[in-house]
Design a protein around this motif. Structure first.
Motif, PDB file in Angstrom:
ATOM      1  N   UNK A   8     -10.858   3.488   3.142  1.00 35.43           N
ATOM      2  CA  UNK A   8      -9.424   3.318   3.367  1.00 35.43           C
ATOM      3  C   UNK A   8      -8.853   2.277   2.402  1.00 35.43           C
ATOM      4  N   UNK A   9      -9.619   1.219   2.153  1.00 34.42           N
ATOM      5  CA  UNK A   9      -9.198   0.190   1.199  1.00 34.42           C
ATOM      6  C   UNK A   9      -9.035   0.790  -0.193  1.00 34.42           C
ATOM      7  N   UNK A  10      -9.947   1.685  -0.553  1.00 37.32           N
ATOM      8  CA  UNK A  10      -9.877   2.340  -1.856  1.00 37.32           C
ATOM      9  C   UNK A  10      -8.592   3.159  -1.986  1.00 37.32           C
ATOM     10  N   UNK A  11      -8.226   3.855  -0.916  1.00 40.67           N
ATOM     11  CA  UNK A  11      -6.974   4.632  -0.919  1.00 40.67           C
ATOM     12  C   UNK A  11      -5.765   3.709  -1.026  1.00 40.67           C
ATOM     13  N   UNK A  12      -5.838   2.570  -0.340  1.00 44.16           N
ATOM     14  CA  UNK A  12      -4.750   1.578  -0.425  1.00 44.16           C
ATOM     15  C   UNK A  12      -4.618   1.063  -1.851  1.00 44.16           C
ATOM     16  N   UNK A  13      -5.763   0.725  -2.467  1.00 41.99           N
ATOM     17  CA  UNK A  13      -5.748   0.215  -3.838  1.00 41.99           C
ATOM     18  C   UNK A  13      -5.125   1.195  -4.810  1.00 41.99           C
ATOM     19  N   UNK A  14      -5.469   2.478  -4.660  1.00 43.63           N
ATOM     20  CA  UNK A  14      -4.900   3.512  -5.539  1.00 43.63           C
ATOM     21  C   UNK A  14      -3.401   3.649  -5.327  1.00 43.63           C
ATOM     22  N   UNK A  15      -2.976   3.640  -4.053  1.00 38.57           N
ATOM     23  CA  UNK A  15      -1.541   3.763  -3.737  1.00 38.57           C
ATOM     24  C   UNK A  15      -0.760   2.585  -4.328  1.00 38.57           C
ATOM     25  N   UNK A  46     -10.527  -6.045 -12.464  1.00 42.67           N
ATOM     26  CA  UNK A  46      -9.193  -6.577 -12.135  1.00 42.67           C
ATOM     27  C   UNK A  46      -8.193  -5.484 -11.776  1.00 42.67           C
ATOM     28  N   UNK A  47      -8.520  -4.242 -12.100  1.00 40.94           N
ATOM     29  CA  UNK A  47      -7.647  -3.117 -11.763  1.00 40.94           C
ATOM     30  C   UNK A  47      -7.594  -2.999 -10.233  1.00 40.94           C
ATOM     31  N   UNK A  48      -6.385  -3.059  -9.689  1.00 39.29           N
ATOM     32  CA  UNK A  48      -6.183  -3.082  -8.233  1.00 39.29           C
ATOM     33  C   UNK A  48      -6.993  -2.020  -7.488  1.00 39.29           C
ATOM     34  N   UNK A  49      -7.053  -0.826  -8.055  1.00 37.98           N
ATOM     35  CA  UNK A  49      -7.756   0.258  -7.350  1.00 37.98           C
ATOM     36  C   UNK A  49      -9.264   0.002  -7.243  1.00 37.98           C
ATOM     37  N   UNK A  50      -9.783  -0.885  -8.115  1.00 39.93           N
ATOM     38  CA  UNK A  50     -11.193  -1.267  -8.050  1.00 39.93           C
ATOM     39  C   UNK A  50     -11.396  -2.584  -7.298  1.00 39.93           C
ATOM     40  N   UNK A  89       1.719  -6.100  -9.841  1.00 37.70           N
ATOM     41  CA  UNK A  89       2.851  -5.595  -9.066  1.00 37.70           C
ATOM     42  C   UNK A  89       3.383  -6.600  -8.067  1.00 37.70           C
ATOM     43  N   UNK A  90       4.526  -6.266  -7.427  1.00 42.63           N
ATOM     44  CA  UNK A  90       5.159  -7.157  -6.447  1.00 42.63           C
ATOM     45  C   UNK A  90       4.598  -6.926  -5.042  1.00 42.63           C
ATOM     46  N   UNK A 120     -11.335 -12.883   2.576  1.00 38.57           N
ATOM     47  CA  UNK A 120     -10.401 -13.192   1.482  1.00 38.57           C
ATOM     48  C   UNK A 120      -9.730 -11.961   0.881  1.00 38.57           C
ATOM     49  N   UNK A 121      -8.683 -12.208   0.096  1.00 36.14           N
ATOM     50  CA  UNK A 121      -7.925 -11.138  -0.547  1.00 36.14           C
ATOM     51  C   UNK A 121      -8.115 -11.108  -2.050  1.00 36.14           C
ATOM     52  N   UNK A 122      -7.229 -10.394  -2.708  1.00 35.06           N
ATOM     53  CA  UNK A 122      -7.316 -10.164  -4.152  1.00 35.06           C
ATOM     54  C   UNK A 122      -7.250 -11.468  -4.937  1.00 35.06           C
ATOM     55  N   UNK A 123      -7.990 -11.505  -6.050  1.00 32.69           N
ATOM     56  CA  UNK A 123      -8.034 -12.708  -6.873  1.00 32.69           C
ATOM     57  C   UNK A 123      -9.369 -13.425  -6.762  1.00 32.69           C
TER      58      UNK A 123
END
Length: 301
Positions: free
Chosen positions: A112-119, A57-61, A195-196, A9-12
């Motif tokens: 890598x996911x963590x880097x994606x979340x921060x970006x 809920x913060x995307x980077x986390x 974000x979009x 699954x993804x975010x949410x």
């Protein structure tokens, strides 16, 4: 012979305390989590197990938390002797699929996911963007109607035949919701996101990610991955890197992904990770597919 797929699954789907039961009650899970946590430059353990809802809920986390839990569960499922013929993930879930497919180690897939979340977090803060779920209207009609909306707004998540998510500039999203209701959508509701995601506005995040990908030691896949943006099989490293780059600002073709799995002979799908969102979507795409949820230790029993 019928085949098996693992999907992630993804975010949410995140929630405070996610993974804690696994960590405290299963030795394999604890060891896997500890390897993941020690490979990051953040205290993901505290965020997942004790953090506030706002923090999680913060995307980077959120993104590394979901992928970490999903991949620990995946390891426990394999310990039961269940091995997939294919893997796929919805949005950030594709990063769990990267680990499951054998492209990266579990700990590097989460890193890598963590880097994606921060970006994505950084880029989202710089653009005035949003997303909205459109229910009760076919995706081709949505795409046609969006051509008449001023500003940047795109169909990005093709979740099930009559549920598509759009993303773009905040003002354009508001206009699009009105236009799509007039075009016959049953509901058009803006989502509480930062974000979009998956829209062209996120291309700068893709560029950051493209550079980050070169820091990792990828292997060829041991299991084919069905990519979000193409719904086609990926087994080689170059194709995977291109997919991960494009996926950050490209669509999640979930309907096509499930249809690809069905055409490949998959009859049973394990949804591995927090929540049961994909179960609901898959049933609306194809009622014949059997979906089993793996979220808790009792699910593994």
């Amino acid at each position: 012979m019928s085949k098996i797929a693992f999907v992630f699954p993804g975010q949410g789907t995140q929630y405070v305390g996610m993974g804690k039961e696994l960590y405290e009650n299963n030795e394999i899970a604890r060891k896997e989590f500890d390897k993941i946590f020690s490979n990051l430059d953040m205290d993901l353990k505290a965020v997942m197990f004790e953090g506030s809802e706002e923090e999680l809920k913060d995307t980077k986390n959120t993104q590394p938390a979901i992928v970490a839990m999903s991949l620990v569960l995946e390891k426990l499922l394999r310990e039961k002797g269940i091995v997939p013929n294919y893997v796929a993930g919805h949005s950030v879930g594709e990063y769990a699929a990267v680990g499951s497919a054998g492209f990266l180690t579990v700990e590097d897939a989460v890193k890598l996911t963590s880097l994606r979340g921060k970006a994505m977090s950084e880029v989202s803060a710089q653009v005035e963007g949003s997303m909205a779920a459109i229910i009760g209207l076919e995706s081709d009609k949505i795409e046609e109607a969006l051509k008449n909306v001023d500003g940047i707004v795109e169909a990005v998540n093709f979740n099930e035949p009559k549920q598509t998510v759009i993303a773009g500039e905040k003002e354009a999203i508001g206009k699009a919701c009105i236009t799509l209701k007039e075009a016959g959508a049953r509901r058009a509701m803006e989502l509480a996101v930062s974000g979009p995601f998956h829209s062209s506005l996120m291309k700068p995040a893709g560029e950051i990610l493209k550079t980050a990908l070169e820091e990792f030691n990828f292997n060829s896949a041991t299991t084919p991955l069905i990519g979000n943006t193409t719904a086609k099989e990926i087994t080689d490293v170059d194709s995977l890197k291109e997919e991960l780059y494009r996926q950050s600002f490209g669509p999640v073709k979930w309907v096509d992904t499930i249809n690809t799995l069905k055409e490949a002979g998959v009859t049973k799908i394990y949804e591995i990770g927090p929540g049961k969102v994909l179960n609901g979507l898959i049933k609306k795409i194809d009622k014949e597919l059997e979906v089993v949820n793996i979220e808790k230790l009792t699910d593994l029993d």
